[in-house]
Design an enzyme around this catalytic site. Structure first.
Site: not given
Ligand code: SAH
Length: 454
Positions: A250, A383, A43, A227, A412, A272, A22, A333-334, A303-304
């Site tokens: 998004d 998609m 010591k 995702p 997912g 979108k 310590v 990514t998803a 997303g992703g």
């Molecule tokens: N930039 C995103 C993709 C956008 S396009 C990425 O890298 O993941 C949108 C499509 O991504 C959705 O129509 C679906 O096909 C997929 N996606 C994104 N998140 C998802 C999820 N949690 N579970 C299933 N599909 C997912």
């Protein structure tokens, strides 16, 4: 309430009592602050003995004498002997010296923090002596938020300290300047990548270009939100989201992730969905530019990953044309998040050596069906739900076996994730029942899931 301080100990004497493990940790920290260490111990462990032999610390012997305390600034007692601690702390008190007895709050007027250093930036966490372990856990959590390169940021800022002080002599405005500089994505990028000269130039330009009324500078950070599951955010993304003034998000970004946004930040939904554009792309571009020009840190949350079917590239082009500083933080990514979560490896030595990420949303005739229908490859459709019938027909037409395993994964990585296991023959039928967002994985690798789930 205790009063937190940082001590400048260079060449100042500190008495350490005890020479076990310590004490060794305390000695190391004291040496790092250039203190002159006097040691009293019965010591002595090997490492401390080495320090004595190397004349890095001064050994006073085994027996305590009151006069040892006279010319030291404070005392650290790292022994288990409470009675001795009490005696020391009383003498210290009498002589108006600080004293820290390790793990003995009653006999300590000085509490040592759990430390976190980034060069000259130092953070010490204290639990007021109640639980040093608790303080260390909090320190470890803070550690995640403080990248190592902050050390260099501070060094650069130090060089311009006087300049900044002279230019922004109002403290509020100076604060704003530092705040915005430390949130400036380009500055971070340059320092992080060790482009220190360029970072310095940027700082100098910003000092020059910012007027004393504290005009803020804005920027846009395209952040991949992964995702959906917030645990899949990168640490960098988390940091960016927490520091955003405005978040353009998004529809795919989950509620849990939006909860991370600061309460006083503005969240704008520009989601979108296929065929149903809530806010058209041109308007999103405009909003990013407008908010950044007003001096905000704009996080464009996607997303992703922003650069995978996320229009990230187009948005960056627009920002570049409008001279708005921007940076990208990648996301999972998803396909990658879902692959791990559903136990479907996307490649496999025996079943798949090629991997395609495709979107079925663009004109499907752009897809080279013959190419992707080959055996031993994995096809991931983003998609794809609405196009499932076309996907099924085209692949079978170009020779893909109707028995090829397929998975349709909805939501997912989220708590309501649903996986439909099927084959190419039934893909269209099953896709109709799937919730959005849905990802389609086609290939022999899909069947590995059953094996891994057992
Ligand atoms: N930039 C995103 C993709 C956008 S396009 C990425 O890298 O993941 C949108 C499509 O991504 C959705 O129509 C679906 O096909 C997929 N996606 C994104 N998140 C998802 C999820 N949690 N579970 C299933 N599909 C997912």
């Amino acid at each position: 309430m205790n009063y937190p301080v940082f001590l400048r100990l260079a060449k100042k004497k500190v008495l350490v009592i005890g020479a076990g493990d310590v004490a060794e940790r305390k000695i190391q920290a004291l040496l790092a602050s250039d203190a002159e260490i006097l040691l009293l111990a019965k010591k002595i462990n090997k490492n401390i003995q080495n320090l004595i032999d190397n004349k890095q610390i001064i050994y006073l012997g085994q027996d305590f004498k009151e006069e040892f305390i006279d010319d030291v600034f404070f005392i650290i007692s790292a022994t288990d002997d409470r009675e001795f601690n009490q005696k020391i702390s009383q003498i210290a008190e009498k002589k108006a010296k600080f004293c820290n007895c390790v793990d003995d709050l009653d006999n300590s007027s000085l509490i040592l923090g759990a430390n976190l250093n980034r060069g000259k930036l130092q953070i010490a966490v204290s639990s007021s002596g109640i639980s040093p372990v608790f303080a260390r856990i909090i320190r470890d959590k803070l550690e995640l938020f403080l990248p190592n390169y902050l050390e260099n940021c501070l060094d650069i800022l130090a060089k311009y300290r006087e300049k900044i002080k002279n230019k922004f002599n109002n403290i509020q405005i100076r604060r704003l300047f530092f705040e915005k500089m430390l949130e400036n994505a380009k500055f971070h990028y340059l320092v992080e990548n060790n482009l220190l000269k360029e970072a310095e130039e940027l700082l100098a330009t910003e000092i020059k270009n910012n007027n004393e009324n504290g005009k803020k500078f804005g920027e846009v950070v395209l952040v991949g939100a992964g995702p959906g599951n917030p645990d899949l955010l990168t640490i960098k993304a988390l940091r960016a989201i927490k520091s955003a003034d405005v978040v353009l998000t998004d529809a795919l970004v989950s509620k849990e992730i939006l909860e991370i946004v600061r309460r006083d930040a503005k969240i704008i939904f520009v989601g979108k969905r296929a065929g149903n554009h809530f806010v058209v792309q041109e308007r999103i571009n405009q909003l990013m530019v407008e908010y950044a020009q007003e001096g905000n840190k704009v996080v464009r949350l996607k997303g992703g990953d922003p650069f995978i079917f996320g229009r990230g590239g187009e948005e960056c082009e627009f920002l570049r044309e409008n001279n708005i500083p921007f940076s990208i933080i990648p996301g999972i990514t998803a396909a990658i998040g879902i692959s791990a979560n559903t136990l479907i490896p996307l490649t496999h030595r025996n079943y798949s050596q090629n991997l395609f990420f495709l979107t079925a949303q663009t004109e499907t005739n752009q897809i080279n069906w013959k190419n992707i229908a080959e055996i031993n490859q994995t096809i991931v459709f983003y998609m794809g739900k609405n196009q499932a019938e076309n996907i099924q027909n085209q692949l079978i037409k170009y020779g893909k076996s109707a028995k090829t395993p397929c998975a349709i994964i909805s939501n997912g990585t989220l708590s309501n994730e649903k996986v439909i296991m099927t084959n190419l023959d039934n893909l269209a039928k099953e896709a109709k029942t799937a919730a959005r967002p849905a990802l389609i994985i086609i290939g022999e690798v899909v069947k590995i899931r059953e094996k891994l789930r057992q």
